[in-house]
Design a protein around this motif. Structure first.
Motif, mmCIF file in Angstrom:
data_model
loop_
_atom_site.group_PDB
_atom_site.id
_atom_site.type_symbol
_atom_site.label_atom_id
_atom_site.label_comp_id
_atom_site.label_asym_id
_atom_site.label_seq_id
_atom_site.Cartn_x
_atom_site.Cartn_y
_atom_site.Cartn_z
ATOM 1 N N PRO A 105 0.842 -1.188 0.000
ATOM 2 C CA PRO A 105 0.000 0.000 0.000
ATOM 3 C C PRO A 105 0.887 1.251 0.000
ATOM 4 C CG PRO A 105 -0.759 -1.567 1.650
ATOM 5 C CD PRO A 105 0.568 -2.061 1.146
ATOM 6 N N PRO A 106 0.475 2.318 -0.662
ATOM 7 C CA PRO A 106 1.312 3.528 -0.737
ATOM 8 C C PRO A 106 1.778 4.055 0.617
ATOM 9 C CG PRO A 106 -0.520 3.706 -2.261
ATOM 10 C CD PRO A 106 -0.752 2.460 -1.449
ATOM 11 N N VAL A 107 0.933 3.979 1.629
ATOM 12 C CA VAL A 107 1.322 4.499 2.945
ATOM 13 C C VAL A 107 2.447 3.661 3.556
ATOM 14 C CG1 VAL A 107 -0.411 3.231 4.291
ATOM 15 C CG2 VAL A 107 0.413 5.448 5.103
ATOM 16 N N VAL A 108 2.479 2.379 3.276
ATOM 17 C CA VAL A 108 3.560 1.518 3.778
ATOM 18 C C VAL A 108 4.849 1.817 3.010
ATOM 19 C CG1 VAL A 108 4.349 -0.857 4.115
ATOM 20 C CG2 VAL A 108 1.958 -0.261 4.544
ATOM 21 N N ALA A 109 4.751 1.950 1.697
ATOM 22 C CA ALA A 109 5.931 2.297 0.895
ATOM 23 C C ALA A 109 6.493 3.641 1.335
ATOM 24 C CB ALA A 109 5.565 2.319 -0.587
ATOM 25 N N SER A 110 5.634 4.590 1.661
ATOM 26 C CA SER A 110 6.068 5.895 2.153
ATOM 27 C C SER A 110 6.789 5.760 3.492
ATOM 28 C CB SER A 110 4.867 6.825 2.286
ATOM 29 O OG SER A 110 5.254 8.064 2.813
ATOM 30 N N ALA A 111 6.279 4.909 4.368
ATOM 31 C CA ALA A 111 6.923 4.689 5.661
ATOM 32 C C ALA A 111 8.309 4.080 5.478
ATOM 33 C CB ALA A 111 6.054 3.800 6.549
ATOM 34 N N VAL A 112 8.454 3.163 4.527
ATOM 35 C CA VAL A 112 9.759 2.569 4.218
ATOM 36 C C VAL A 112 10.726 3.671 3.790
ATOM 37 C CG1 VAL A 112 11.003 1.093 2.579
ATOM 38 C CG2 VAL A 112 8.917 0.261 3.666
ATOM 39 N N CYS A 113 10.273 4.543 2.890
ATOM 40 C CA CYS A 113 11.121 5.646 2.422
ATOM 41 C C CYS A 113 11.513 6.569 3.571
ATOM 42 C CB CYS A 113 10.406 6.444 1.335
ATOM 43 S SG CYS A 113 10.255 5.554 -0.217
ATOM 44 N N ASP A 114 10.573 6.850 4.465
ATOM 45 C CA ASP A 114 10.859 7.716 5.609
ATOM 46 C C ASP A 114 11.905 7.102 6.536
ATOM 47 O OD1 ASP A 114 9.041 9.536 4.617
ATOM 48 O OD2 ASP A 114 7.452 9.000 6.051
ATOM 49 N N VAL A 115 11.783 5.800 6.794
ATOM 50 C CA VAL A 115 12.767 5.119 7.649
ATOM 51 C C VAL A 115 14.143 5.174 6.994
ATOM 52 C CG1 VAL A 115 13.487 2.879 8.579
ATOM 53 C CG2 VAL A 115 11.103 3.622 8.809
ATOM 54 N N VAL B 254 6.395 -5.406 7.229
ATOM 55 C CA VAL B 254 7.713 -5.166 6.659
ATOM 56 C C VAL B 254 8.712 -5.006 7.802
ATOM 57 C CG1 VAL B 254 9.065 -3.647 5.171
ATOM 58 C CG2 VAL B 254 6.640 -4.010 4.689
ATOM 59 N N GLU B 255 9.799 -5.769 7.741
ATOM 60 C CA GLU B 255 10.813 -5.703 8.792
ATOM 61 C C GLU B 255 12.186 -5.441 8.193
ATOM 62 O OE1 GLU B 255 12.419 -8.108 12.713
ATOM 63 O OE2 GLU B 255 10.960 -9.065 11.405
ATOM 64 N N LEU B 256 12.886 -4.494 8.791
ATOM 65 C CA LEU B 256 14.261 -4.184 8.407
ATOM 66 C C LEU B 256 15.199 -5.088 9.193
ATOM 67 C CD1 LEU B 256 16.094 -2.302 6.751
ATOM 68 C CD2 LEU B 256 15.962 -0.662 8.630
ATOM 69 N N ASP B 257 16.380 -5.316 8.662
ATOM 70 C CA ASP B 257 17.339 -6.199 9.328
ATOM 71 C C ASP B 257 17.673 -5.774 10.750
ATOM 72 O OD1 ASP B 257 17.473 -7.929 7.187
ATOM 73 O OD2 ASP B 257 19.359 -7.138 6.402
ATOM 74 N N ASP B 258 17.524 -4.485 11.080
ATOM 75 C CA ASP B 258 17.815 -4.041 12.454
ATOM 76 C C ASP B 258 16.638 -4.243 13.397
ATOM 77 O OD1 ASP B 258 16.032 -1.987 11.813
ATOM 78 O OD2 ASP B 258 17.352 -0.386 12.519
ATOM 79 N N GLY B 259 15.536 -4.798 12.891
ATOM 80 C CA GLY B 259 14.373 -5.057 13.721
ATOM 81 C C GLY B 259 13.259 -4.040 13.595
ATOM 82 N N THR B 260 13.496 -2.926 12.873
ATOM 83 C CA THR B 260 12.436 -1.948 12.640
ATOM 84 C C THR B 260 11.284 -2.656 11.935
ATOM 85 O OG1 THR B 260 14.020 -0.141 12.458
ATOM 86 C CG2 THR B 260 11.846 0.222 11.483
ATOM 87 N N LEU B 261 10.076 -2.416 12.421
ATOM 88 C CA LEU B 261 8.894 -3.121 11.919
ATOM 89 C C LEU B 261 7.856 -2.108 11.455
ATOM 90 C CD1 LEU B 261 7.816 -6.091 11.815
ATOM 91 C CD2 LEU B 261 6.621 -5.563 13.935
ATOM 92 N N ILE B 262 7.304 -2.330 10.269
ATOM 93 C CA ILE B 262 6.227 -1.493 9.746
ATOM 94 C C ILE B 262 5.016 -2.388 9.528
ATOM 95 C CG2 ILE B 262 5.453 0.027 7.890
ATOM 96 C CD1 ILE B 262 8.421 0.644 7.341
ATOM 97 N N THR B 263 3.910 -2.022 10.167
ATOM 98 C CA THR B 263 2.666 -2.773 10.002
ATOM 99 C C THR B 263 1.613 -1.873 9.361
ATOM 100 O OG1 THR B 263 2.025 -2.221 12.273
ATOM 101 C CG2 THR B 263 3.110 -4.341 11.932
ATOM 102 N N TYR B 264 0.612 -2.488 8.776
ATOM 103 C CA TYR B 264 -0.433 -1.767 8.050
ATOM 104 C C TYR B 264 -1.779 -2.016 8.706
ATOM 105 C CZ TYR B 264 -3.490 -0.420 4.167
ATOM 106 O OH TYR B 264 -4.444 0.170 3.388
ATOM 107 N N ASN B 265 -2.511 -0.944 8.942
ATOM 108 C CA ASN B 265 -3.873 -1.021 9.465
ATOM 109 C C ASN B 265 -4.806 -0.692 8.303
ATOM 110 O OD1 ASN B 265 -6.423 -0.346 10.510
ATOM 111 N ND2 ASN B 265 -5.543 0.228 12.479
ATOM 112 N N ASP B 266 -5.435 -1.712 7.729
ATOM 113 C CA ASP B 266 -6.264 -1.478 6.546
ATOM 114 C C ASP B 266 -7.536 -0.702 6.855
ATOM 115 O OD1 ASP B 266 -7.242 -3.695 7.868
ATOM 116 O OD2 ASP B 266 -7.617 -4.854 6.068
ATOM 117 N N ALA B 267 -8.057 -0.798 8.066
ATOM 118 C CA ALA B 267 -9.268 -0.057 8.425
ATOM 119 C C ALA B 267 -9.006 1.454 8.399
ATOM 120 C CB ALA B 267 -9.773 -0.483 9.798
#
Length: 87
Positions: free
Chosen positions: A18-28, A55-68
């Protein structure tokens, strides 16, 4: 069933995100660059949990998506659940 994938930090995220998750990846990744973190060899891992991307980065950073809410939450390593960054 959706299969997960891995991609290198700095590479394009999978189009299925989802675009918001891809944006969060870019921000991290932008924060890592600003902080001067050496990320050579680091990668993101995408898995699907009940149809939602995690989505998890090798350092343990985790991005989750709330579809609601169509939002993404970033959890840094060692961060309390109360301190989440919502997008």
């Amino acid at each position: 069933m959706q299969l997960g994938t891995r991609w290198a930090v700095g590479s394009a995220a999978p189009a299925a995100l989802p675009p918001v998750v891809a944006s969060a990846v870019c921000d991290v990744e932008a924060e890592l660059r600003v902080d001067g973190v050496a990320v050579a060899g680091w990668a993101w891992t995408l898995t699907w949990l009940e149809g939602r991307p995690v989505v998890e980065l090798d350092d343990g950073t985790l991005i989750t998506y709330n579809d609601a809410e169509r939002s993404a939450t970033v959890r840094q390593v060692g961060q309390d659940a109360d301190d989440d960054d919502d997008y």
